[in-house]
Design an enzyme around this catalytic site. Structure first.
Site, PDB file in Angstrom:
ATOM      1  N   ASN A  13       0.477  -1.675  -0.101  1.00  0.00           N
ATOM      2  CA  ASN A  13       0.293   0.233   0.128  1.00  0.00           C
ATOM      3  C   ASN A  13       0.653   1.507  -0.720  1.00  0.00           C
ATOM      4  O   ASN A  13       1.049   1.573   1.335  1.00  0.00           O
ATOM      5  CB  ASN A  13      -0.808   0.340   1.351  1.00  0.00           C
ATOM      6  CG  ASN A  13      -1.769   1.654   1.949  1.00  0.00           C
ATOM      7  OD1 ASN A  13      -1.880   1.639   0.598  1.00  0.00           O
ATOM      8  ND2 ASN A  13      -2.271   1.785   2.123  1.00  0.00           N
ATOM      9  N   ARG A  94      -2.461  -1.789  -3.260  1.00  0.00           N
ATOM     10  CA  ARG A  94      -3.694  -0.957  -3.453  1.00  0.00           C
ATOM     11  C   ARG A  94      -3.230   0.629  -4.068  1.00  0.00           C
ATOM     12  O   ARG A  94      -3.176   0.891  -4.163  1.00  0.00           O
ATOM     13  CB  ARG A  94      -3.553  -0.487  -2.075  1.00  0.00           C
ATOM     14  CG  ARG A  94      -5.091   0.438  -2.054  1.00  0.00           C
ATOM     15  CD  ARG A  94      -5.312   1.273   0.019  1.00  0.00           C
ATOM     16  NE  ARG A  94      -5.886   1.988  -1.021  1.00  0.00           N
ATOM     17  CZ  ARG A  94      -5.933   3.326   0.557  1.00  0.00           C
ATOM     18  NH1 ARG A  94      -5.197   3.060   1.789  1.00  0.00           N
ATOM     19  NH2 ARG A  94      -6.996   3.670   0.433  1.00  0.00           N
ATOM     20  N   HIS A 182     -11.839   4.564  -0.343  1.00  0.00           N
ATOM     21  CA  HIS A 182     -11.761   3.749  -0.006  1.00  0.00           C
ATOM     22  C   HIS A 182     -12.557   1.922  -0.166  1.00  0.00           C
ATOM     23  O   HIS A 182     -13.480   2.001   0.938  1.00  0.00           O
ATOM     24  CB  HIS A 182     -12.779   4.611   1.746  1.00  0.00           C
ATOM     25  CG  HIS A 182     -11.979   5.754   2.002  1.00  0.00           C
ATOM     26  ND1 HIS A 182     -11.864   6.871   2.550  1.00  0.00           N
ATOM     27  CD2 HIS A 182     -10.232   5.712   2.312  1.00  0.00           C
ATOM     28  CE1 HIS A 182     -11.069   7.861   3.241  1.00  0.00           C
ATOM     29  NE2 HIS A 182      -9.513   7.474   2.779  1.00  0.00           N
ATOM     30  N   ARG A 242      -7.493  17.848   4.234  1.00  0.00           N
ATOM     31  CA  ARG A 242      -7.914  18.510   3.268  1.00  0.00           C
ATOM     32  C   ARG A 242      -9.579  18.519   3.651  1.00  0.00           C
ATOM     33  O   ARG A 242      -9.965  18.158   4.406  1.00  0.00           O
ATOM     34  CB  ARG A 242      -8.327  16.623   2.568  1.00  0.00           C
ATOM     35  CG  ARG A 242      -6.996  16.185   1.432  1.00  0.00           C
ATOM     36  CD  ARG A 242      -7.938  15.055   0.784  1.00  0.00           C
ATOM     37  NE  ARG A 242      -6.461  13.981   0.813  1.00  0.00           N
ATOM     38  CZ  ARG A 242      -6.822  12.326   1.252  1.00  0.00           C
ATOM     39  NH1 ARG A 242      -8.182  12.129   0.478  1.00  0.00           N
ATOM     40  NH2 ARG A 242      -6.039  11.781   1.228  1.00  0.00           N
ATOM     41  N   GLU A 383      -7.479  -3.151   5.279  1.00  0.00           N
ATOM     42  CA  GLU A 383      -7.730  -2.916   3.653  1.00  0.00           C
ATOM     43  C   GLU A 383      -6.928  -4.339   2.980  1.00  0.00           C
ATOM     44  O   GLU A 383      -7.012  -4.488   2.207  1.00  0.00           O
ATOM     45  CB  GLU A 383      -7.702  -1.995   2.981  1.00  0.00           C
ATOM     46  CG  GLU A 383      -8.638  -0.755   3.155  1.00  0.00           C
ATOM     47  CD  GLU A 383      -8.311   0.870   3.379  1.00  0.00           C
ATOM     48  OE1 GLU A 383      -7.629   0.994   4.535  1.00  0.00           O
ATOM     49  OE2 GLU A 383      -8.220   1.558   3.210  1.00  0.00           O
TER      50      GLU A 383
END
Ligand code: ADP
Length: 398
Positions: A13, A94, A182, A242, A383
């Site tokens: 990832n 990922r 996501h 963000r 994940e």
């Protein structure tokens, strides 16, 4: 595929300043090792690896910053030494964006990589970092199967209306639409929840993945129905740095009236806003929760408020709500934030068990009060396991 006793899959990832990795034994995907290289490009780069029990099996730091290439080279070298007893059968990555083309995991062969490289303008801050280790491994181990798992793929199931902007078709046809991100985290939650509560298999669920990046997703029967992130991963909730959803008119105003460069606006929206921008202190929820500065409280309040607004919107997309899930570093660890979100969602029938919320049992946990009209859950994000599953499954199909 007949697994060898020490066959395994590796998961990578790679983000803008870190490479996380994990190694899972085949066929059950039990974790063997996991670790990360952090602080790429930013001063002292650090590396740590742990075994399944959390014991440190490797640790290193460098006085200067490494880049992705040097980080990958170190990881491969580390793996060759530390994983000598294992045979890596495939590597799963990922990958933030699969565009409109990829609704599931893909073998990363040359034509697929070329198509993904054409998607870089859709995710310029993330996709190049995701693809760099794929290219590096292709050169170092050409026969090693690599699998791309996309954050957008889970959301391709959304109804067309949920994916649309109200723009003319000539613009939509250029791929300018809502994608959602996501997805691997939500796919894992969708797969995990019914294992703990079979009645939720066909249910209306909203999951909130609240980490440095944060989003929410409405799911029905384990499929994505709507999400807060759209064309890019800057939409929706305020995040660590963000801004989340912003009236697009603000962007035009910043450029036209205030004379800001596009690159400055991008930096403002991605790196200088959210919890950090509002608080002026930190993007880290722990720091904000520990602070008595009113700006820290304001940043948290704004996040809670926006989660509440999005929850109402996502519940509307489902026509009601049977379960609410918290995940990600903030969702899993901040009892205060969960309490505030559920207080505001009382109108939807949410009621926490205060004791379970304050001290939930480890792993997947139901934290709602018995009288709650919806069940409320903690599902630790995983994940990596989702990527390992996809990678194993594609390997078995081959
Ligand atoms: P990423 O999106 O980078 O994977 P994580 O899921 O690790 O991020 O989430 C990071 C966020 O989780 C940070 O804001 C951090 O402060 C927050 N967090 C981690 N532990 C706690 C805690 N015990 N209490 C409150 N927030 C926490």
């Amino acid at each position: 595929m007949q697994p060898h006793a020490t066959d395994c899959v590796a998961v990578i990832n790679a983000g803008s300043s870190s490479i996380k990795f994990s190694v899972h034994r085949l066929p059950d995907l039990a974790l063997a090792f996991k670790g990360r290289i952090e602080n790429l490009y930013r001063g002292a780069t650090r590396f740590i690896a742990q075994d399944a029990d959390g014991a440190t099996v490797g640790e290193r730091s460098w006085p200067d910053a490494l880049d992705h290439h040097a980080g990958m080279a170190f990881l491969i070298d580390f793996a060759e030494r530390e994983l000598a007893g294992y045979r890596v059968r495939a590597v799963g990555h990922r990958i933030v964006h699969g565009g409109v083309d990829y609704s599931g995991p893909q073998r990363l062969i040359e034509p697929v990589l070329e198509r993904l490289e054409r998607l870089v303008p859709l995710a310029p801050l993330h996709l190049p970092h995701n693809l760099a280790p794929v290219r590096a491994l292709m050169a170092l181990a050409p026969g090693l199967p690599q699998v791309g798992c996309f954050d957008t793929a889970f959301h391709t199931a959304q109804p067309a209306l949920a994916q649309a902007f109200a723009l003319p078709p000539a613009i939509t046809d250029l791929g300018i639409r809502r994608y959602g991100f996501h997805g691997l985290s939500y796919e894992y939650i969708a797969a995990t929840l019914p294992q703990h509560e079979p009645a939720l298999a066909g249910a209306r669920v909203v999951a909130a993945h609240l980490g440095n990046g944060a989003s929410m997703c409405a799911m029905r029967g384990g499929r994505s129905v709507a999400s807060t992130m759209g064309f890019t991963a800057v939409d929706g909730l305020p995040m660590g740095t963000r801004c989340g959803a912003l009236d697009p008119g603000v962007v035009i105003y910043l450029i036209e009236e205030l004379g800001m460069e596009v690159s400055s606006v991008q930096r403002l929206m991605y790196q200088e806003s959210g919890l950090l921008g509002v608080s002026g202190l930190s993007s880290d929820m722990r720091t904000l929760e520990a602070s008595s500065d009113p700006r820290a409280q304001l940043a948290i309040d704004l996040l809670v408020y926006r989660i509440g607004r999005e929850l109402g919107s996502l519940a509307a997309s489902l026509g009601g709500l049977d379960a609410l899930v918290f995940s990600g570093g903030i969702g899993e660890n901040s009892a205060r934030l969960r309490a505030a979100v559920c207080r505001d969602a009382a109108w939807l029938g949410a009621e926490l068990d205060p004791g379970l919320n304050a001290a939930p049992p480890p792993g997947v946990a139901r934290i709602s009060a018995p009288a709650s009209r919806m069940s409320i859950w903690l599902v630790p994000a995983n994940e990596e396991l989702m990527i390992a599953r996809h990678t194993r499954d594609l390997l078995e199909e081959a």
